[in-house]
Design a protein around this motif. Structure first.
Motif, PDB file in Angstrom:
ATOM      1  N   LEU A 248       0.858  -1.190   0.000  1.00 43.37           N
ATOM      2  CA  LEU A 248       0.000   0.000   0.000  1.00 43.37           C
ATOM      3  C   LEU A 248       0.886   1.229   0.000  1.00 43.37           C
ATOM      4  O   LEU A 248       1.876   1.291   0.732  1.00 43.37           O
ATOM      5  CB  LEU A 248      -0.921   0.012   1.226  1.00 43.37           C
ATOM      6  N   GLN A 249       0.485   2.215  -0.789  1.00 45.16           N
ATOM      7  CA  GLN A 249       1.205   3.486  -0.826  1.00 45.16           C
ATOM      8  C   GLN A 249       0.170   4.580  -1.052  1.00 45.16           C
ATOM      9  O   GLN A 249      -0.079   5.015  -2.170  1.00 45.16           O
ATOM     10  CB  GLN A 249       2.254   3.472  -1.941  1.00 45.16           C
ATOM     11  N   ASP A 250      -0.452   5.020   0.065  1.00 47.95           N
ATOM     12  CA  ASP A 250      -1.514   6.027  -0.021  1.00 47.95           C
ATOM     13  C   ASP A 250      -1.631   6.769   1.298  1.00 47.95           C
ATOM     14  O   ASP A 250      -1.748   6.148   2.371  1.00 47.95           O
ATOM     15  CB  ASP A 250      -2.853   5.362  -0.368  1.00 47.95           C
ATOM     16  N   LEU A 251      -1.592   8.075   1.249  1.00 51.06           N
ATOM     17  CA  LEU A 251      -1.786   8.966   2.398  1.00 51.06           C
ATOM     18  C   LEU A 251      -0.730   8.790   3.485  1.00 51.06           C
ATOM     19  O   LEU A 251      -0.865   9.350   4.572  1.00 51.06           O
ATOM     20  CB  LEU A 251      -3.179   8.759   3.021  1.00 51.06           C
ATOM     21  N   GLY A 296      -6.654  -2.173   0.700  1.00 52.16           N
ATOM     22  CA  GLY A 296      -7.347  -0.969   0.278  1.00 52.16           C
ATOM     23  C   GLY A 296      -8.384  -1.210  -0.792  1.00 52.16           C
ATOM     24  O   GLY A 296      -8.656  -2.354  -1.194  1.00 52.16           O
ATOM     25  N   GLU A 297      -8.974  -0.138  -1.263  1.00 45.94           N
ATOM     26  CA  GLU A 297      -9.944  -0.180  -2.353  1.00 45.94           C
ATOM     27  C   GLU A 297      -9.297   0.457  -3.577  1.00 45.94           C
ATOM     28  O   GLU A 297      -9.060   1.659  -3.599  1.00 45.94           O
ATOM     29  CB  GLU A 297     -11.222   0.568  -1.958  1.00 45.94           C
ATOM     30  N   HIS A 298      -8.956  -0.372  -4.542  1.00 47.30           N
ATOM     31  CA  HIS A 298      -8.229   0.079  -5.726  1.00 47.30           C
ATOM     32  C   HIS A 298      -6.930   0.789  -5.326  1.00 47.30           C
ATOM     33  O   HIS A 298      -6.539   1.804  -5.897  1.00 47.30           O
ATOM     34  CB  HIS A 298      -9.095   1.008  -6.576  1.00 47.30           C
ATOM     35  N   GLY A 299      -6.284   0.226  -4.300  1.00 49.83           N
ATOM     36  CA  GLY A 299      -5.009   0.770  -3.851  1.00 49.83           C
ATOM     37  C   GLY A 299      -5.113   2.010  -2.998  1.00 49.83           C
ATOM     38  O   GLY A 299      -4.085   2.628  -2.689  1.00 49.83           O
ATOM     39  N   LYS A 300      -6.324   2.379  -2.574  1.00 51.15           N
ATOM     40  CA  LYS A 300      -6.534   3.587  -1.782  1.00 51.15           C
ATOM     41  C   LYS A 300      -7.097   3.245  -0.402  1.00 51.15           C
ATOM     42  O   LYS A 300      -7.765   2.223  -0.217  1.00 51.15           O
ATOM     43  CB  LYS A 300      -7.493   4.545  -2.498  1.00 51.15           C
ATOM     44  N   VAL A 301      -6.815   4.130   0.547  1.00 53.37           N
ATOM     45  CA  VAL A 301      -7.386   4.002   1.889  1.00 53.37           C
ATOM     46  C   VAL A 301      -8.807   4.549   1.856  1.00 53.37           C
ATOM     47  O   VAL A 301      -9.005   5.727   1.534  1.00 53.37           O
ATOM     48  CB  VAL A 301      -6.550   4.782   2.921  1.00 53.37           C
ATOM     49  N   GLU A 303     -12.461   6.089   2.966  1.00 52.60           N
ATOM     50  CA  GLU A 303     -12.930   6.985   4.030  1.00 52.60           C
ATOM     51  C   GLU A 303     -13.894   6.283   4.963  1.00 52.60           C
ATOM     52  O   GLU A 303     -13.959   6.602   6.153  1.00 52.60           O
ATOM     53  CB  GLU A 303     -13.597   8.217   3.415  1.00 52.60           C
TER      54      GLU A 303
END
Length: 520
Positions: A248-251, A296-301, A303
């Motif tokens: 994971l690489q987000d936020l 994640g969801e499509h590589g995103k964290v 909300e």
């Protein structure tokens, strides 16, 4: 008519969708400083340990039934040990050190909770059958294994994995008293490699799991010019070979591990550096694809999460306190921690009914070197703490009040100088204490309040006083609340009293009230 009916239906659908969203959990799951989480599930109950470093008691343990609403249930230790740093003696301190990332495991009916400390130079292991009530068996040995993960394998062997960048592994002795001689070796030569070659922080924060016969090792790394990144390695055997990838690489949400629900859902628990409030926990859903956990969801964290909505952090993570105590109640609820090892002869909630009494016992010239500062987490996105202070028994040179504790701290206090009391506001924003404002105080009781605004990482604090508990006046100026590595912790509300000239004075705090709303 059809148009009106269509609009009504559309509104109903929108309201239903909004209601469904409002009933979901939101990230972060805890908007407060709960870093370096380690988590296990036993039946339908989740348990989590975290880091509070220099605080005492230390190594907090929380439980939850839904992964979102957590309750403090215990600490692994009252004091980690004794030396000048731990005891805040001779000008030394353990701010930002103490005990770091822990590892929580459950094996054959027992909980194993380990941590390490550069301050003691040791690895510490705590064992119990009951995290809430059980007596702890304590084991400690040298050296201090950095960011380690304990692992109980199916063949009965017990492993420890540690270090950064180049990760090491060894077998632990059956009694956990140390590493078996001759078993230490390199596990992964460069665990940061999946994130590239230009690395600022070598892969650390190891947490090892076994799922469907395969081993999964979670780490955090930080590429230069990038963000905190989850690295996952996988192997069929604990000794490898290991293959790795970016998980994971987000936020900047990273460092943690895996947890499953009784229903078979999977999540990864991680955290984010979030300014002055500290390092705050997130959950991301996990799907299994070709025997890899996909975070994640499509590589995103996301909300929101398909989990129950949070009921808030009050009273289970932080809480107000009237200091009223029944005969068999513990003197301090679990929400409280001292800034270092306390001197227990210099505080009481029994000497004056319904009050916390803090006594002076030595001379200090600097607030952060004063013992027995009693603290709680601040919480986001906003929070305030308030107290009523009785200063009838102060001595000349005494300073007592309410603080926001980190390296660049601030506080509002009553100071007695030349037998005259005054309300002061102090800031350490420039690296040293500066008294920004003082107001004469002609009575022995005063209300004090501190407010924190972490919205959109504004990270500011303000202090207020009242002479009657109704009309509040701001004092001094707003201070920035930056997260600094020397303290390595989110800002804390704190109640304190220290002497600068003579010992023997004391003050009484009537209550401490915390709220998740501020006045501005």
């Amino acid at each position: 008519m059809k148009k009106i009916a269509f609009l009504l239906l559309a509104n109903l659908v929108f309201i239903f969708h909004l209601g469904a969203q409002n009933n979901k959990a939101e990230n972060p799951i805890i908007y407060a400083d709960v870093p370096d989480a380690s988590m296990v599930r036993v039946g339908d109950t989740y348990y989590m340990s975290s880091t509070t470093m220099h605080m005492s008691p230390g190594l907090p343990i929380m439980k939850s039934k839904d992964l979102v609403n957590w309750e403090l249930i215990n600490y692994a230790y009252d004091v980690l040990g004794h030396n000048d740093e731990l005891d805040l003696e001779n000008g030394k301190s353990m701010y930002g050190r103490g005990s770091w990332a822990s590892c929580l495991r459950y094996h054959n009916g027992k909980f194993y909770l380990s941590t390490f400390s550069a301050t003691t130079g040791k690895t510490h292991i705590f064992i119990t059958e009951n995290l809430e009530k059980g007596a702890w068996k304590k084991i400690e040995f040298k050296p201090s294994y950095h960011d380690h993960s304990m692992f109980f394998d199916d063949d009965g062997k017990i492993y420890i994995i540690w270090a950064a960048g180049k990760l090491n592994i060894a077998e632990l002795k059956d009694d956990l008293s140390g590493v078996k001689e001759g078993t230490e070796k390199v596990l992964i030569e460069n665990a940061s490699a999946p994130a590239g070659n230009n690395i600022m922080l070598g892969a650390e924060g190891s947490q090892l799991f076994k799922v469907s016969g395969k081993y999964y090792l979670f780490n955090i790394t930080w590429p230069r010019g990038g963000m905190r990144t989850v690295i996952i390695h996988r192997a069929d055997h604990i000794n490898g070979p290991w293959e790795g990838k970016v998980g994971l690489q987000d936020l900047g949400v990273a460092q943690g591990g895996l947890i499953d629900t009784p229903e078979g859902k999977w999540f990864s628990y991680l955290f984010k550096d979030n300014g002055g409030v500290g390092r705050i926990p997130y959950l991301v859903p996990v799907e299994w694809v070709n025997d890899w956990p996909v975070l994640g969801e499509h590589g995103k964290v996301p909300e929101t999460l398909d989990l129950p909505k949070s009921k808030g952090l009050i009273p289970c993570i932080v809480n107000s306190d009237s200091f009223e105590r029944k005969k068999n109640e513990r003197d301090l609820p679990l929400v409280w921690q001292w800034n270092h090892n306390p001197n227990n002869s210099l505080w009481s909630v029994r000497e004056r009914k319904g009050f916390l009494r803090l006594k002076t016992g030595r001379i200090d010239t600097l607030f952060v070197q004063a013992k027995n500062t009693l603290t709680q987490r601040t919480i986001g996105p906003e929070s305030k703490g308030a107290t009523l202070l009785d200063v009838s028994n102060m001595k000349d040179g005494d300073v007592s009040g309410l603080c926001l504790l980190q390296k660049q701290y601030g506080f509002i206090a009553v100071k007695m100088e030349n037998s005259v009391k005054k309300i002061i506001m102090v800031s350490a924003a420039t690296g040293s204490e500066k008294e920004l404002k003082s107001i004469p105080l002609k009575q022995n009781q005063v209300y004090l309040k501190a407010e924190c605004d972490f919205r959109n990482q504004k990270d500011t604090g303000r202090f207020y006083y009242s002479l009657d508990g109704k009309t509040w006046e701001s004092i001094g100026e707003a201070i920035k609340l930056p997260y600094t590595l020397p303290h390595f912790m989110g800002y804390r509300f704190g109640l304190f009293n220290y002497a600068t000239k003579q010992i023997g004075g004391f003050v009484d705090f009537d209550y401490f009230n915390i709220s998740d709303k501020i006045s501005e």
